[in-house]
Design an enzyme around this catalytic site. Sequence first.
Site, PDB file in Angstrom:
ATOM      1  N   SER A  12       0.864  -1.177   0.000  1.00  0.00           N
ATOM      2  CA  SER A  12       0.000   0.000   0.000  1.00  0.00           C
ATOM      3  C   SER A  12       0.902   1.229   0.000  1.00  0.00           C
ATOM      4  O   SER A  12       1.827   1.313  -0.819  1.00  0.00           O
ATOM      5  CB  SER A  12      -0.955  -0.020   1.192  1.00  0.00           C
ATOM      6  N   HIS A  39      -2.894  -1.093  -3.195  1.00  0.00           N
ATOM      7  CA  HIS A  39      -4.099  -0.270  -3.048  1.00  0.00           C
ATOM      8  C   HIS A  39      -4.050   0.894  -4.030  1.00  0.00           C
ATOM      9  O   HIS A  39      -3.095   1.666  -4.043  1.00  0.00           O
ATOM     10  CB  HIS A  39      -4.196   0.275  -1.616  1.00  0.00           C
ATOM     11  N   ASP A 131      -3.960  -4.473   6.218  1.00  0.00           N
ATOM     12  CA  ASP A 131      -4.322  -5.358   5.116  1.00  0.00           C
ATOM     13  C   ASP A 131      -3.133  -6.271   4.804  1.00  0.00           C
ATOM     14  O   ASP A 131      -1.981  -5.836   4.779  1.00  0.00           O
ATOM     15  CB  ASP A 131      -4.695  -4.541   3.873  1.00  0.00           C
TER      16      ASP A 131
END
Length: 328
Positions: A12, A39, A131
């Site tokens: 990310s 992401h 995540d």
Amino acid sequence: MAPEPLLVLGASAGGVEALLELVAGLPGDLSAAVLVTVHTGDRPHSTLARVLDRAGPLPAEQAADGEALRPGRILVAPPDRHLLVSRDGVALSAGPRVNRHRPAVDAMFASAARAGGPRVVAAVLSGALDDGAVGAALVARAGGRVVVQDPADALFGSMPRAAAAAVPDARAAPAARLGPMLATLVEELPLGGDRMAETPWIPTVDDGMAGSPDPAFLRPDESATTRMACPECGGGLARIDLPRIGYFRCHVGHQYSPRSLEAAQREAAEAKLWTAIAALEEHATMARYLDGAQGVAPHPDGGYRLVAEHSAELARVMRERLMRNREP
């Protein structure tokens, strides 16, 4: 069963820089298919595949639905689609967001664990929140290997730190050393078998509870229902317990690791508070209007003016507290 070993990479914030270093260190004859999820936010297009294609010896392209897995090739999740592994290759899904993201690292890792079992190596790179932690735990439970970027080397160490907490025997290394390390782990993977590892979730359009007669609906992997509502859809949240991490999923399929759920709840609470402030300010304006409007009977004891002042003051206090206490 996935026909080849799988190398799945998730990142990310700050993760593109780490990916470039990692991909530069992968050998041109890598025997694993490589899948990448980063992401992307709400952007309509991504140039990540082109950037990775120039970064090292392996060709990279944006994944297409139904595409076959081939060793030595990098497939990148497109914006707004989960990149999943199936028996036949890869699938792109517009299923529910996971940890507030689509594509999500946990979604890709979970599907890789199911399809590849012990033939999977997963790496979690720089990123905020958590995540990838649940997905890493699922990969490890299925017999695969987990590696994280050294949190001290990452621009944002939260994601690799969360994954390492969920998988204590995960190996860690700076981004510049990850490529050779992952290539070695791929070569050490066991020969393929003919089994599907158990994994709790792959998003599909028919994952809902509509066909169940049980109001306390739980899927086989879910541990307990909770009294919390999904921040995105309002559906009831169930808890799923793994050995070192628990996470939450609503019956529609939105899924949250612990820190991601807290962040989503905080955002939802702030939105509700702003809605309350808007309602109070609108009420104050309407009451002031009625206090002097022609053809409107006056409220006894100046009631319209008093309730307007009360709503306006409450809105002012809430606004000041919300702005003062909001975390950066």
